[in-house]
Design a protein around this motif. Structure first.
Motif, PDB file in Angstrom:
ATOM      1  N   VAL A  37      82.321  -0.025  56.143  1.00 14.53           N
ATOM      2  CA  VAL A  37      81.251   0.372  55.226  1.00 14.53           C
ATOM      3  C   VAL A  37      80.458  -0.871  54.855  1.00 14.53           C
ATOM      4  O   VAL A  37      81.040  -1.887  54.461  1.00 14.53           O
ATOM      5  N   LEU A  38      79.145  -0.797  54.993  1.00 13.30           N
ATOM      6  CA  LEU A  38      78.262  -1.903  54.617  1.00 13.30           C
ATOM      7  C   LEU A  38      77.750  -1.652  53.209  1.00 13.30           C
ATOM      8  O   LEU A  38      77.221  -0.570  52.918  1.00 13.30           O
ATOM      9  N   ILE A  39      77.906  -2.657  52.322  1.00 14.26           N
ATOM     10  CA  ILE A  39      77.380  -2.516  50.962  1.00 14.26           C
ATOM     11  C   ILE A  39      76.399  -3.639  50.639  1.00 14.26           C
ATOM     12  O   ILE A  39      76.473  -4.729  51.205  1.00 14.26           O
ATOM     13  N   ASP A  40      75.463  -3.331  49.749  1.00 17.61           N
ATOM     14  CA  ASP A  40      74.663  -4.364  49.100  1.00 17.61           C
ATOM     15  C   ASP A  40      75.510  -4.857  47.935  1.00 17.61           C
ATOM     16  O   ASP A  40      75.817  -4.086  47.015  1.00 17.61           O
ATOM     17  N   VAL A  41      75.919  -6.096  47.999  1.00 19.81           N
ATOM     18  CA  VAL A  41      76.894  -6.622  47.038  1.00 19.81           C
ATOM     19  C   VAL A  41      76.259  -6.828  45.657  1.00 19.81           C
ATOM     20  O   VAL A  41      75.199  -7.422  45.529  1.00 19.81           O
ATOM     21  N   VAL A  80      76.526   1.377  48.589  1.00 17.44           N
ATOM     22  CA  VAL A  80      76.675   1.628  50.021  1.00 17.44           C
ATOM     23  C   VAL A  80      75.307   1.643  50.695  1.00 17.44           C
ATOM     24  O   VAL A  80      74.410   2.399  50.310  1.00 17.44           O
ATOM     25  N   ALA A  81      75.158   0.789  51.742  1.00 17.97           N
ATOM     26  CA  ALA A  81      73.910   0.732  52.511  1.00 17.97           C
ATOM     27  C   ALA A  81      74.019   1.545  53.792  1.00 17.97           C
ATOM     28  O   ALA A  81      73.045   2.157  54.232  1.00 17.97           O
ATOM     29  N   ALA A  82      75.197   1.544  54.412  1.00 19.97           N
ATOM     30  CA  ALA A  82      75.402   2.287  55.657  1.00 19.97           C
ATOM     31  C   ALA A  82      76.899   2.434  55.895  1.00 19.97           C
ATOM     32  O   ALA A  82      77.706   1.653  55.384  1.00 19.97           O
ATOM     33  N   VAL A  83      77.274   3.436  56.683  1.00 17.33           N
ATOM     34  CA  VAL A  83      78.681   3.642  57.031  1.00 17.33           C
ATOM     35  C   VAL A  83      78.826   3.673  58.542  1.00 17.33           C
ATOM     36  O   VAL A  83      77.927   4.093  59.264  1.00 17.33           O
ATOM     37  N   GLY A  84      79.977   3.208  59.029  1.00 17.64           N
ATOM     38  CA  GLY A  84      80.249   3.199  60.449  1.00 17.64           C
ATOM     39  C   GLY A  84      80.822   4.516  60.941  1.00 17.64           C
ATOM     40  O   GLY A  84      81.107   5.436  60.154  1.00 17.64           O
ATOM     41  N   GLU A  85      81.021   4.594  62.215  1.00 14.53           N
ATOM     42  CA  GLU A  85      81.552   5.794  62.844  1.00 14.53           C
ATOM     43  C   GLU A  85      82.930   6.129  62.295  1.00 14.53           C
ATOM     44  O   GLU A  85      83.770   5.267  62.094  1.00 14.53           O
ATOM     45  N   GLY A  86      83.129   7.415  62.023  1.00 13.22           N
ATOM     46  CA  GLY A  86      84.431   7.884  61.585  1.00 13.22           C
ATOM     47  C   GLY A  86      84.709   7.739  60.111  1.00 13.22           C
ATOM     48  O   GLY A  86      85.813   8.054  59.665  1.00 13.22           O
ATOM     49  N   VAL A  87      83.747   7.284  59.341  1.00 13.98           N
ATOM     50  CA  VAL A  87      83.951   7.107  57.893  1.00 13.98           C
ATOM     51  C   VAL A  87      83.664   8.419  57.170  1.00 13.98           C
ATOM     52  O   VAL A  87      82.572   8.982  57.308  1.00 13.98           O
ATOM     53  N   ALA A  88      84.631   8.892  56.399  1.00 16.63           N
ATOM     54  CA  ALA A  88      84.476  10.147  55.664  1.00 16.63           C
ATOM     55  C   ALA A  88      84.607   9.910  54.170  1.00 16.63           C
ATOM     56  O   ALA A  88      85.333   9.020  53.732  1.00 16.63           O
TER      57      ALA A  88
END
Length: 297
Positions: free
Chosen positions: A33-37, A72-80
């Motif tokens: 998971v990509l976040i803006d910190v 949260v800025a974006a999520v990767g494959e398979g993240v629920a």
């Protein structure tokens, strides 16, 4: 190529390798998971990662730190269960750090920040407070049982003291004289560290069921006189030699969610000694009181 600022390092070493760097912005892979910190914090283990003396994977250039809270800025494959725009906190993904404008987190650890919990406090949960709850659950400590914490005034020490006393456990907190007020404010019974500390513990305690060490070395060896149930995250070789263990970490949404609930409800508390903006981040090897938080505007 879109870039971002981090406070990190291009090679292993001492404090001198840390610097502010411009690096490519990360993209979340599967299970990330990509976040803006918004906030991150300092932990003793971060120094080992910088030095290359632990088994934490490093991908250079590496941001310092292993935990963060943000949007949260974006999520990767398979993240629920996690969506862009959510305010969350969690542990850094393998090979990545958290002292930056953005950070990659391990999706299995990513937890929504509940109402009533400050984002700066949420950023302190994964390492210190997660370790503390893992320890308490592992030992199956019960209300009224006596439990010794060596180094009770530091980041993990204050976390353990706060969470344990919230469960009614009798915490004997060994720390320097200047941290007496802090240990007692968290509900522990303070015993001054230094020569003779074992005798001072015996003077106030009956039969501690366990000892948790955050100091290591000869101090840990002395603590073996008090109980045969030893746990250490500061000196794993010595505690193993003495028949003890370290703390197996879970780093799950369930564990972090329980800690967040306790903090949001006021049953436990986070001790923050300093708050710095990322642009002024400085990390020195030493013994902090509680947690040091770094914010990202």
């Amino acid at each position: 190529m879109v870039g971002m600022r981090i406070f990190g390092f291009n090679s292993h070493g001492g404090p001198e390798v840390l610097q502010h760097l411009q690096v490519p912005a990360p993209t979340p892979g599967p299970g990330e998971v990509l976040i803006d910190v918004h906030a991150t914090s300092v932990n003793p283990g971060d120094l080992n990662t910088r030095e290359g003396t632990n088994d934490f994977e490093v991908i250079f250039p590496m941001a310092f730190g292993r935990e963060a809270a943000g949007t949260v800025a974006a999520v990767g494959e398979g993240v629920a269960g996690i969506e862009p725009g959510q305010l969350v906190f969690g542990s850094s993904a393998s090979g990545h750090g958290s002292f930056g404008e953005q950070a990659l987190l391990a999706a299995t650890s990513v937890t929504p920040v509940p109402e009533g919990l400050d984002v700066q406090h949420a950023a302190c949960i994964p390492v210190a407070y997660g370790t503390a709850l893992d320890l308490i659950d592992m030992l199956e400590l019960q209300a009224g049982e006596q439990f010794v914490v060596l180094g009770a005034g530091g980041g993990v020490g204050t976390a353990v003291t706060s969470l344990a006393t919230a469960r009614g456990i009798d915490v004997i907190g060994v720390a320097s004289a200047r941290k007496k007020e802090l240990v007692e404010a968290l509900g522990g019974r303070h015993v001054e560290s230094g020569p003779g500390w074992v005798e001072r513990v015996r003077a106030v305690a009956g039969h501690p069921v366990a000892l948790f060490d955050l100091v290591g070395g000869d101090v840990l060896r002395e603590g073996a006189e008090l109980t045969d149930r030893l746990v250490s995250v500061a000196d794993k070789p010595t505690v193993k030699e003495l028949g003890g263990t370290d703390v197996p970490r879970r780093r799950t949404r369930e564990v972090f969610g329980e800690v967040a609930r306790l903090l949001a409800s006021g049953e436990a508390q986070v001790t923050v000694s300093d708050v710095l903006p990322l642009a002024e981040a400085v990390v020195e090897d030493g013994h902090a009181t509680g947690k040091v938080v770094v914010t990202v505007p």
